[in-house]
Design an enzyme around this catalytic site. Structure first.
Site, short mmCIF file in Angstrom:
data_model
loop_
_atom_site.label_atom_id
_atom_site.label_comp_id
_atom_site.label_asym_id
_atom_site.label_seq_id
_atom_site.Cartn_x
_atom_site.Cartn_y
_atom_site.Cartn_z
N HIS A 168 18.46 37.59 -51.69
CA HIS A 168 19.60 37.06 -52.46
C HIS A 168 20.06 35.71 -51.92
CE1 HIS A 168 22.25 39.39 -49.45
NE2 HIS A 168 22.16 38.12 -49.06
N SER A 169 19.26 35.13 -51.02
CA SER A 169 19.71 33.93 -50.30
C SER A 169 19.97 32.72 -51.20
CB SER A 169 18.64 33.55 -49.26
OG SER A 169 18.93 32.29 -48.69
N ASN A 170 21.22 32.23 -51.10
CA ASN A 170 21.58 30.97 -51.77
C ASN A 170 20.84 29.82 -51.11
OD1 ASN A 170 23.85 32.05 -53.47
ND2 ASN A 170 24.66 32.56 -51.45
#
Ligand SMILES: Cc1ncc(COP(=O)(O)O)c(CNC2(C(=O)O)CC2)c1O
Length: 329
Positions: free
Chosen positions: A80-82
């Site tokens: 889910h890393s921005n």
């Protein structure tokens, strides 16, 4: 831009990815609820792809990569890393190849859906913590070198001395904004993940002599190691800049609600409150937890009369965890 900060940073290669200053916005209804003045620096509007705080770090990190002749960027994070997505998008925009080394389950939501939509190469591993990915990232780099490529590894969250310069520069921008607005803030509050943003703020405040206290809201389990990492990063960045500074440990509070990435009802409610009161969207992993901490401490009078929140982005997290949040509301 603060002249001293501008001069110090001029010697570092920087790719302009943010063509404007992000605005400072007053939150009248939240301020009325808390009885103190709350403003937000809209770093969710840095403008590249999903925006957010990482774009500031990438201006220097990708500047460094290009100056070193890199042709492929490797970085790490949760699925889910921005940070991972915005790094990949910036790299592609600059004509660089990119490989994302990620952990968790391949879920076509939020940032991972964006990774796939943009055709970004991802390698997903089933490891507990993001630092466990470092070995895999190094293996990918080796594999690329054997193919004659020139890889450049960006650490988790861009949390390196070079990446930290992005938030030193933010403080340089902020100092001229608040002097033209005639505002004086008691505290500046941000979400703490890998620690680079707070480290840059800490160093930038010291260099500009801005009398504002930095306060971090840790969204992962906060321990002494995290504090050490923030101060060490600030110190190493100071060394990079060739300046000697006295750095005080900032206040950092644990608002992880027990674990990094844990979706909780209190934060889902807070996101709904701020969204409906001020039209600003926070996310359940970073900015929602940090803003919860801001409101919690402001009610106790622990953040002063005028508070500045750095909105560091994270919008895709709403779409990654939206159903989980709805079930809690
Ligand atoms: C929206 C948002 N807000 C604050 C932070 C914390 O910033 P620092 O990592 O500089 O402490 C992140 C980080 N995210 C990481 C990621 O992989 O996305 C580095 C953890 C963030 O995404």
């Amino acid at each position: 831009m603060h002249p001293k900060i501008g001069a110090l940073l001029a010697k570092f290669p920087r790719i302009e990815l943010i063509p404007w200053e992000t605005p400072i916005q007053y939150l009248p209804r939240i301020s009325e609820m808390l009885g103190v003045e709350v403003y937000v620096k809209r770093d969710d509007l840095t403008g590249l792809g999903i925006g957010g705080n990482k774009v500031r770090k990438l201006e220097f990190l990708l500047g460094d990569a290009l100056a070193k002749g890199a042709d492929t960027i490797i970085t790490m994070g949760a699925v889910h890393s921005n940070h991972a997505f915005v790094t990949a998008l910036a790299a592609k925009k600059l004509g660089l190849d990119v490989v994302l080394v990620l952990r968790g389950k391949e879920t076509l939501k939020g940032n991972y859906l964006l990774d796939k939509l943009m055709g970004i190469e991802t390698r997903v591993y089933d490891v507990e913590k993001t630092p466990d990915l470092i070995l895999y990232a190094e293996k990918v780099a080796k594999e690329l070198e054997e193919q004659g490529k020139k890889p450049y590894i960006i650490p988790i969250g861009g949390a390196s001395p070079v990446g930290t310069l992005g938030y030193v520069r933010m403080v340089g921008e902020l100092s001229t904004q608040i002097s033209s607005l005639g505002l004086k803030f008691d505290t500046i509050v941000d979400a703490v993940g890998s620690g680079g943003t707070l480290a840059g703020i800490l160093l930038g405040l010291e260099l500009t002599k801005l009398e504002v206290e930095p306060v971090g809201m840790a969204v992962g389990i906060f321990g002494e190691k995290m504090m050490q990492k923030v101060v060490d990063l600030a110190r190493e960045s100071a060394k990079l800049l060739g300046v000697s500074v006295e750095l005080k440990e900032p206040r950092i509070y644990d608002y992880s609600f027990g674990a990094y990435g844990k979706i909780v009802r209190e934060v889902a409610e807070l996101i709904r409150l701020v969204g409906t009161k001020e039209g600003i969207l926070l996310d359940p992993v970073y900015t929602g937890k940090a803003f919860y901490g801001l409101m919690d401490l402001a009610k106790k009078g622990e953040l002063g009369e005028r508070i500045l929140f750095i909105h560091t982005g994270g919008m895709p997290g709403i779409f990654h965890y939206g159903e989980d949040m709805l079930r809690l509301l």
